[in-house]
Every structure is written in C-alpha cells, then in structure tokens.
Design a protein around this motif. Structure first.
Motif, short mmCIF file in Angstrom:
data_model
loop_
_atom_site.label_atom_id
_atom_site.label_comp_id
_atom_site.label_asym_id
_atom_site.label_seq_id
_atom_site.Cartn_x
_atom_site.Cartn_y
_atom_site.Cartn_z
N ASN A 255 24.04 24.10 90.52
CA ASN A 255 22.79 23.34 90.49
C ASN A 255 21.59 24.26 90.28
O ASN A 255 20.66 23.93 89.54
N GLY A 256 21.61 25.41 90.96
CA GLY A 256 20.49 26.34 90.83
C GLY A 256 20.40 26.95 89.45
O GLY A 256 19.30 27.10 88.91
N THR A 257 21.54 27.30 88.87
CA THR A 257 21.52 27.88 87.52
C THR A 257 21.02 26.87 86.50
O THR A 257 20.23 27.21 85.61
N MET A 258 21.46 25.62 86.62
CA MET A 258 20.97 24.60 85.71
C MET A 258 19.45 24.40 85.86
O MET A 258 18.74 24.28 84.87
N ALA A 259 18.99 24.38 87.10
CA ALA A 259 17.55 24.23 87.32
C ALA A 259 16.77 25.37 86.70
O ALA A 259 15.72 25.17 86.08
N LEU A 260 17.28 26.59 86.83
CA LEU A 260 16.60 27.75 86.25
C LEU A 260 16.56 27.67 84.73
O LEU A 260 15.52 27.94 84.11
N LEU A 261 17.67 27.30 84.12
CA LEU A 261 17.71 27.23 82.66
C LEU A 261 16.86 26.08 82.13
O LEU A 261 16.36 26.15 81.00
N ASN A 262 16.69 25.04 82.93
CA ASN A 262 15.82 23.92 82.53
C ASN A 262 14.35 24.19 82.82
O ASN A 262 13.48 23.41 82.41
N HIS A 263 14.08 25.28 83.51
CA HIS A 263 12.70 25.70 83.80
C HIS A 263 12.59 27.18 83.41
O HIS A 263 12.65 28.06 84.28
N PRO A 264 12.47 27.46 82.12
CA PRO A 264 12.52 28.84 81.62
C PRO A 264 11.53 29.79 82.30
O PRO A 264 11.83 30.98 82.47
N GLU A 265 10.36 29.27 82.69
CA GLU A 265 9.38 30.14 83.34
C GLU A 265 9.90 30.64 84.69
O GLU A 265 9.60 31.77 85.11
N GLN A 266 10.70 29.82 85.37
CA GLN A 266 11.29 30.23 86.64
C GLN A 266 12.41 31.24 86.42
O GLN A 266 12.57 32.20 87.17
N TRP A 267 13.19 31.03 85.37
CA TRP A 267 14.26 31.98 85.00
C TRP A 267 13.64 33.34 84.65
O TRP A 267 14.15 34.38 85.06
N ASP A 268 12.52 33.32 83.93
CA ASP A 268 11.85 34.57 83.59
C ASP A 268 11.37 35.30 84.84
O ASP A 268 11.44 36.54 84.92
N MET A 269 10.88 34.55 85.81
CA MET A 269 10.42 35.16 87.06
C MET A 269 11.57 35.83 87.79
O MET A 269 11.42 36.94 88.33
N LEU A 270 12.72 35.20 87.83
CA LEU A 270 13.87 35.78 88.50
C LEU A 270 14.36 37.02 87.77
O LEU A 270 14.70 38.03 88.40
N ARG A 271 14.38 36.96 86.44
CA ARG A 271 14.82 38.13 85.67
C ARG A 271 13.90 39.32 85.93
O ARG A 271 14.36 40.45 86.01
N ALA A 272 12.61 39.05 86.07
CA ALA A 272 11.64 40.13 86.29
C ALA A 272 11.72 40.66 87.72
O ALA A 272 11.42 41.84 87.96
N ASP A 273 12.11 39.80 88.65
CA ASP A 273 12.15 40.21 90.06
C ASP A 273 13.38 39.59 90.73
O ASP A 273 13.31 38.50 91.29
N PRO A 274 14.51 40.28 90.70
CA PRO A 274 15.75 39.75 91.28
C PRO A 274 15.65 39.41 92.77
O PRO A 274 16.45 38.64 93.29
N GLU A 275 14.65 39.99 93.45
CA GLU A 275 14.49 39.69 94.88
C GLU A 275 14.03 38.26 95.11
O GLU A 275 14.01 37.78 96.25
#
Length: 404
Positions: A255-275
């Motif tokens: 569910n979390g991975t789908m939400a991230l991929l459906n919200h690219p700006e959130q995925w970008d934030m995680l990629r930039a800061d894994p914490e």
C-alpha cells in the motif's frame, strides 16, 4: 456454512437498499467514498445489518479502549461467522484468557528484540532485491513484500528447512482468513491450508519438546509444561503470529509503495532522504491502512454518543475512516509523508487488543521503503493492480512494477 450463506445474502440485500456499512461488508476496491457516507450519518448510527457503526476517530478510540466492549459475547460466543480454526485465535478472546496468552508473546516485541531483528530484516530486503530483474519487471507483492515478513517469522518460530516450503505455502493461503467475508467456495480450501499450518506447528512442538532451541515454539512448549497454556492455545499463538505477522507487513509495504508511486513528489522526497521512511510508514498506516475494521460487542448496556446500546449490541469501528477524520487530521485525503500530528491513527487498534506486532511491522516496512528507494529509485507501475476485496483487510494481490 449455512449460517454464513444466510448472513452473506442478508448483507447483499441490505447493500442493495443503499446501506453504506452493508456495501462495505460486500468488499470495495475503494471504500473511502462509503466512509464519507457513514460519516454524514453522525458519530454513531445503527446500520440495516443491526450493527452500530462509527467513522469518528475519538469515538472509535474510546470504544476500542472501553472495557465494557469485547470481541465475544458475555457467554464467550463469537460475534461473527467463524471461517476457520485460525479465526478462533487469542486475538478473538477477551480478558482474562486474552491477557494471559498475550503476556506470553509480549517479550518477542520488546525494544531489545527489535534491535536484534533490524539487521536481519535489512539483509533479507537486500537478498530479495538481488534476485529480481527490475528491467524486465516483477510483482512487488508476490516477489518482494510477501517474502520479507515471512522470512523473519520463520526465524522467530524456528522453522527448520524441511518444513519451509509447506510453512510458506500454508501461510500465504491462510492469509485469506483476514479478509473476513470470503466466498463460500474458498472456505474449504482455507480450512485445509490452516490445518496444514497447524500440522507444522504440532510437529515442531513435539520436536522442540525433545530438542529445545532459542525460538518461540520452544518457549511455548516450556510454558505448556508449566501449565501456563494448553497445547491448542500454543499452536493458536503460532498460527496468529505466522498469518497476522506476515500479512500486515505485506499489505503495509504494498500500500505504501503504491501511494508513493501515485504521489511522485513524495517518492522524490524519500529518495532524497531515506530517513523519511518512518514517515512513509506512519502516513501509509493512516492514509491506507492494512486494517480497516474492528468489531466489538457490548457486554452491558452502554450510553454512547446520545444512544443507548443494549448489552449484546455489535459495534463496528471503521479504522480506515477514523484515520481520515477531518476533526483530527487536517486535509485528511492528502498523502503526506512529512505529516506531523499529535494524535495517533487507529490502524493497530487500541486498548487491550492493540497490535502486539506493531513495532515489528513498523521496522520491517521502514527497512523495505529505504531499500526500494535506494536500490530502485526509478521504480514505476507497469500494469493494473489487483486488490483484496475485503471490509477488514486492505492490500494488493498483485502489483506489477519495473525499474531501469
């Protein structure tokens, strides 16, 4: 079986009359619009299926913590159709039996144990991703999120290699019990997989009685010898750890991975800061929780939200709806991994039935999100997903993705 069929037909007929709770019980790919229909009916209302329903966070939290409500009737009877022997686990018990059995499992989820589990979880994430061909594509559920928690549970329970294939197969099959209203044709198959799982545990309890080790089954055998619990109770604890302990994390990661991929700006934030992975976990639990429903029964007459609930009344707390209560979570339909709220979601329930495995699920999911962001930064969905059709559990059957 006949009582199940009668109950199912009644629910379908009440859904046809427009009752939102009955429609939810029929299973929905997207339950959130129906949650808003429930919310419009006030903090608490009586549905056509004779169940009091709430989408209110404060009221739901109060009910889950109120000792006047339980998971069984005062006479000890189940309040919903039983789908398999696994559905008779200690999660469906009330104090004092629930308290006694829960106490045996608590040490497994202590902060000390979480620290020892984390390196193994990170190692499993890496091994699973090493096996994949991201360019050709893979199924995030079948090839990744399903295998992560089951590998850890295998270690906790001390499952020998010769039982691994049967254990994995039965765990995956028995997970259907978490769906709630499964179709009649699947009930027999479900019971067979649960029986197979229990056979594994019965065999291993005999083995550990002769050759004890440093694992959960060995501890349960020792507790059985001390008269703290029965053999069937010990096997039941193993069963719920195996199924609930794997499916919650499986669905949380998907569910979390789908939400991230459906919200690219959130995925970008995680990629930039894994914490931010822990933020992904909490927001996924709030925004699209693996657990959507908790049912309780009043053990006495209760005055609640301006209504009198007679003893024996059923109450449904819509966890997924409470987690999007606008009175508690501003802009609740927005997925935001940096959200900072003082009130906790209800995804792990509350009160005496608060999920024992919550720390473990959080740790596993955070490790998975960190690994995906670091190893597959250009991950994308490549085909239609397929969801579980359940009122109680929300997750994905399949989720095709690729990277590179």
């Amino acid at each position: 079986m006949e009582s199940y069929l009668q109950s199912s037909r009644f629910i379908w007929s009440m859904g046809a009359l427009g009752d939102p709770y009955a429609l939810l019980l029929r299973g929905q790919a997207n339950p959130y619009p129906l949650y808003e229909e429930v919310r419009k009916r006030g903090p608490l209302h009586l549905s056509r299926v004779d169940t009091w329903v709430t989408a209110d966070h404060a009221l739901g939290n109060r009910i889950l913590r109120d000792g006047r409500f339980g998971t069984r009737t005062v006479a000890g009877e189940r309040v919903a159709p039983q789908f398999s022997s696994l559905d008779d686990s200690f999660l469906k018990l009330d104090p004092p039996d629930h308290t006694r059995m829960r106490r045996l499992a608590i040490p497994l989820f202590s902060p000390r144990h979480m620290g020892t589990y984390r390196p193994h979880v990170e190692e499993v994430c890496a091994e699973l991703l090493d096996r994949l061909d991201p360019v050709s594509g893979f199924d995030l559920v079948k090839d990744f999120s399903k295998h992560l928690p089951i590998a850890l549970i295998r270690g906790l329970l001390g499952i020998p290699d010769e039982y691994r294939e049967k254990f994995d197969h039965c765990c995956h099959g028995a997970a259907q019990v978490l769906e709630g209203f499964v179709s009649p044709e699947h009930l027999g198959e479900l019971q067979l997989t649960v029986d197979g799982l229990y056979e594994v545990f019965a065999d291993l309890m005999e083995l550990r009685a002769k050759e004890p080790g440093d694992d959960v089954i060995s501890r349960l055998v020792a507790a059985e010898r001390e008269g703290v619990l029965t053999t069937s109770e010990a096997i039941g604890i193993c069963g719920i750890l195996a199924v609930a302990g794997t499916e919650t994390t499986t669905n949380l990661v998907a569910n979390g991975t789908m939400a991230l991929l459906n919200h690219p700006e959130q995925w970008d934030m995680l990629r930039a800061d894994p914490e931010l992975a822990s933020g992904v976990v909490e927001e996924t639990l709030r925004w699209d929780s693996p657990a959507q429903l908790a049912t309780r029964v009043a053990h006495e007459d209760v005055e609640l939200a301006g209504h009198t609930l007679p003893a024996g009344s059923l109450v449904a707390v819509l966890l997924g709806a409470a987690n999007r209560d606008p009175e508690v979570f501003p802009d609740p339909d927005r997925f935001d991994i940096t959200r900072n709220t003082k009130t906790e979601h209800l995804s792990f329930s509350g009160g005496p039935h608060y999920c024992l495995g919550a720390p473990l699920a959080r740790m596993e999911a955070a490790a998975a999100f960190r690994a995906l962001a670091a190893r597959l930064p250009d991950l994308r969905q490549t085909g239609p997903e397929e969801r579980w059709m359940s009122a109680s559990a929300r997750g994905l059957r399949q989720f095709p993705v690729a990277a590179g």
